[in-house]
Design a protein around this motif. Structure first.
Motif, mmCIF file in Angstrom:
data_model
loop_
_atom_site.group_PDB
_atom_site.id
_atom_site.type_symbol
_atom_site.label_atom_id
_atom_site.label_comp_id
_atom_site.label_asym_id
_atom_site.label_seq_id
_atom_site.Cartn_x
_atom_site.Cartn_y
_atom_site.Cartn_z
ATOM 1 N N MET A 27 96.814 38.758 -18.082
ATOM 2 C CA MET A 27 97.479 39.426 -16.962
ATOM 3 C C MET A 27 96.490 40.295 -16.188
ATOM 4 S SD MET A 27 100.463 38.324 -16.584
ATOM 5 C CE MET A 27 101.178 39.527 -15.473
ATOM 6 N N HIS A 28 95.584 40.929 -16.878
ATOM 7 C CA HIS A 28 94.562 41.733 -16.215
ATOM 8 C C HIS A 28 93.739 40.847 -15.274
ATOM 9 C CE1 HIS A 28 91.618 44.905 -15.643
ATOM 10 N NE2 HIS A 28 90.667 44.034 -15.954
ATOM 11 N N GLN A 29 93.322 39.696 -15.763
ATOM 12 C CA GLN A 29 92.528 38.772 -14.949
ATOM 13 C C GLN A 29 93.301 38.279 -13.732
ATOM 14 O OE1 GLN A 29 91.544 35.640 -17.674
ATOM 15 N NE2 GLN A 29 90.041 36.859 -18.799
ATOM 16 N N VAL A 30 94.528 37.861 -13.961
ATOM 17 C CA VAL A 30 95.323 37.284 -12.881
ATOM 18 C C VAL A 30 95.709 38.349 -11.861
ATOM 19 C CG1 VAL A 30 97.522 36.150 -12.351
ATOM 20 C CG2 VAL A 30 96.134 35.350 -14.256
ATOM 21 N N GLN A 31 96.062 39.537 -12.323
ATOM 22 C CA GLN A 31 96.445 40.586 -11.375
ATOM 23 C C GLN A 31 95.241 41.089 -10.580
ATOM 24 O OE1 GLN A 31 98.962 43.191 -13.766
ATOM 25 N NE2 GLN A 31 100.742 42.014 -13.161
ATOM 26 N N ASP A 32 94.071 41.076 -11.177
ATOM 27 C CA ASP A 32 92.859 41.387 -10.406
ATOM 28 C C ASP A 32 92.667 40.345 -9.303
ATOM 29 O OD1 ASP A 32 92.267 43.650 -11.866
ATOM 30 O OD2 ASP A 32 90.569 42.776 -12.948
ATOM 31 N N ALA A 33 92.904 39.086 -9.635
ATOM 32 C CA ALA A 33 92.786 38.016 -8.640
ATOM 33 C C ALA A 33 93.828 38.192 -7.534
ATOM 34 C CB ALA A 33 92.943 36.651 -9.313
ATOM 35 N N ARG A 34 95.026 38.604 -7.909
ATOM 36 C CA ARG A 34 96.078 38.815 -6.909
ATOM 37 C C ARG A 34 95.704 39.951 -5.969
ATOM 38 N NH1 ARG A 34 102.084 40.443 -8.626
ATOM 39 N NH2 ARG A 34 100.970 42.324 -9.188
ATOM 40 N N ARG A 35 95.171 41.047 -6.535
ATOM 41 C CA ARG A 35 94.732 42.161 -5.685
ATOM 42 C C ARG A 35 93.617 41.724 -4.743
ATOM 43 N NH1 ARG A 35 96.302 45.128 -9.993
ATOM 44 N NH2 ARG A 35 94.329 44.966 -11.105
ATOM 45 N N GLN A 36 92.758 40.834 -5.207
ATOM 46 C CA GLN A 36 91.684 40.328 -4.349
ATOM 47 C C GLN A 36 92.264 39.553 -3.169
ATOM 48 O OE1 GLN A 36 88.525 41.163 -4.360
ATOM 49 N NE2 GLN A 36 88.188 39.888 -2.560
ATOM 50 N N VAL A 37 93.331 38.791 -3.411
ATOM 51 C CA VAL A 37 93.992 38.068 -2.317
ATOM 52 C C VAL A 37 94.499 39.074 -1.283
ATOM 53 C CG1 VAL A 37 96.004 36.651 -1.713
ATOM 54 C CG2 VAL A 37 94.602 36.047 -3.692
ATOM 55 N N PHE A 38 95.112 40.162 -1.740
ATOM 56 C CA PHE A 38 95.579 41.189 -0.797
ATOM 57 C C PHE A 38 94.409 41.787 -0.029
ATOM 58 C CE2 PHE A 38 99.517 41.439 -3.427
ATOM 59 C CZ PHE A 38 100.419 41.230 -2.401
ATOM 60 N N ARG A 39 93.318 42.046 -0.707
ATOM 61 C CA ARG A 39 92.133 42.586 -0.023
ATOM 62 C C ARG A 39 91.641 41.631 1.056
ATOM 63 N NH1 ARG A 39 90.619 43.930 -5.350
ATOM 64 N NH2 ARG A 39 90.906 46.146 -5.724
ATOM 65 N N GLU A 40 91.630 40.338 0.726
ATOM 66 C CA GLU A 40 91.176 39.341 1.698
ATOM 67 C C GLU A 40 92.110 39.260 2.898
ATOM 68 O OE1 GLU A 40 90.907 35.739 -0.577
ATOM 69 O OE2 GLU A 40 89.212 36.493 -1.769
ATOM 70 N N ARG A 41 93.414 39.330 2.650
ATOM 71 C CA ARG A 41 94.388 39.183 3.734
ATOM 72 C C ARG A 41 94.554 40.459 4.560
ATOM 73 N NH1 ARG A 41 94.108 35.094 0.915
ATOM 74 N NH2 ARG A 41 95.534 33.363 0.887
ATOM 75 N N LEU A 42 94.490 41.617 3.896
ATOM 76 C CA LEU A 42 94.801 42.878 4.577
ATOM 77 C C LEU A 42 93.614 43.820 4.697
ATOM 78 C CD1 LEU A 42 98.222 43.638 2.823
ATOM 79 C CD2 LEU A 42 97.830 42.442 4.974
ATOM 80 N N GLY A 43 92.465 43.426 4.182
ATOM 81 C CA GLY A 43 91.308 44.314 4.147
ATOM 82 C C GLY A 43 90.823 44.786 5.500
ATOM 83 N N GLU A 44 91.078 44.024 6.540
ATOM 84 C CA GLU A 44 90.631 44.401 7.883
ATOM 85 C C GLU A 44 91.639 45.295 8.604
ATOM 86 O OE1 GLU A 44 87.573 43.625 9.159
ATOM 87 O OE2 GLU A 44 87.176 42.822 7.152
ATOM 88 N N TRP A 45 92.826 45.433 8.021
ATOM 89 C CA TRP A 45 93.839 46.278 8.646
ATOM 90 C C TRP A 45 93.436 47.742 8.517
ATOM 91 C CZ3 TRP A 45 99.645 44.927 7.810
ATOM 92 C CH2 TRP A 45 99.880 43.580 8.094
ATOM 93 N N PRO A 46 93.804 48.558 9.502
ATOM 94 C CA PRO A 46 93.588 50.006 9.343
ATOM 95 C C PRO A 46 94.437 50.536 8.176
ATOM 96 C CG PRO A 46 94.065 49.441 11.640
ATOM 97 C CD PRO A 46 94.320 48.207 10.816
ATOM 98 N N LEU A 47 93.891 51.501 7.457
ATOM 99 C CA LEU A 47 94.562 52.057 6.287
ATOM 100 C C LEU A 47 95.958 52.557 6.613
ATOM 101 C CD1 LEU A 47 94.491 52.805 3.318
ATOM 102 C CD2 LEU A 47 93.303 54.924 3.953
#
Length: 166
Positions: A120-140
């Motif tokens: 779960m740690h591995q998969v949830q880290d991967a999921r957070r990375q997807v969010f970073r990729e999709r929303l990382g350019e958005w203003p905080l």
């Protein structure tokens, strides 16, 4: 104090509200389809035969800690038999185990195994990375606003269902 045209509230327009709600419904439908697809991908990363529902149960147990089957079923608003079937599968692949509930020896708590925790740690880290990729350019501030609105939406939809964790 009177309202000036600049600060007057927008009049409620039934057609405008209906159109806006149709747009919300349309965008949520797209989002849900994509979220289901992502859930399938994530659950398969844990185990090739895992259903997204089982992945959701693992997420809840990881976040909330050991819990009884009835509590788990209540968290997601489904019946105990559905959860029981998923837990049996998770036990069979070594992701969870049952232990005597410390508050009631007749009952059992379900908890993650070390293997389950690691996966779960591995998969949830991967999921957070997807969010970073999709929303990382958005203003905080926009990310925070999105989170606030999603919380409001989840609260509105969660009323009467029980605790809802993801």
């Amino acid at each position: 104090m009177s309202n000036t045209p600049d600060d007057a509230p927008e009049p409620v327009d039934g057609d405008g509200v209906d159109n806006a709600l149709q747009q919300v419904e349309h965008q949520l439908s797209i989002f849900w389809r994509r979220a289901r697809s992502l859930s399938h991908q994530l659950s398969r990363q844990v185990h090739p035969d895992m259903e997204p529902a089982a992945y959701g149960l693992l997420s809840i147990i990881r976040k909330e800690g050991p819990m009884r089957l009835t509590e788990l079923a209540s968290c997601i608003g489904v019946g105990k038999p559905s959860v029981s079937r998923q837990i049996a599968f998770l036990e069979s692949i070594g992701m969870v185990y049952k232990e005597a509930d410390p508050q009631d020896g007749r009952a059992q708590s379900i908890r993650l195994t070390p293997k389950g925790e690691e996966k779960m740690h591995q998969v949830q880290d991967a999921r957070r990375q997807v969010f970073r990729e999709r929303l990382g350019e958005w203003p905080l501030d926009e990310i925070r606003t999105l989170a606030e609105y999603m919380e409001r939406l989840n609260t509105a939809y969660g009323e009467g269902i029980g605790k809802d964790q993801a």
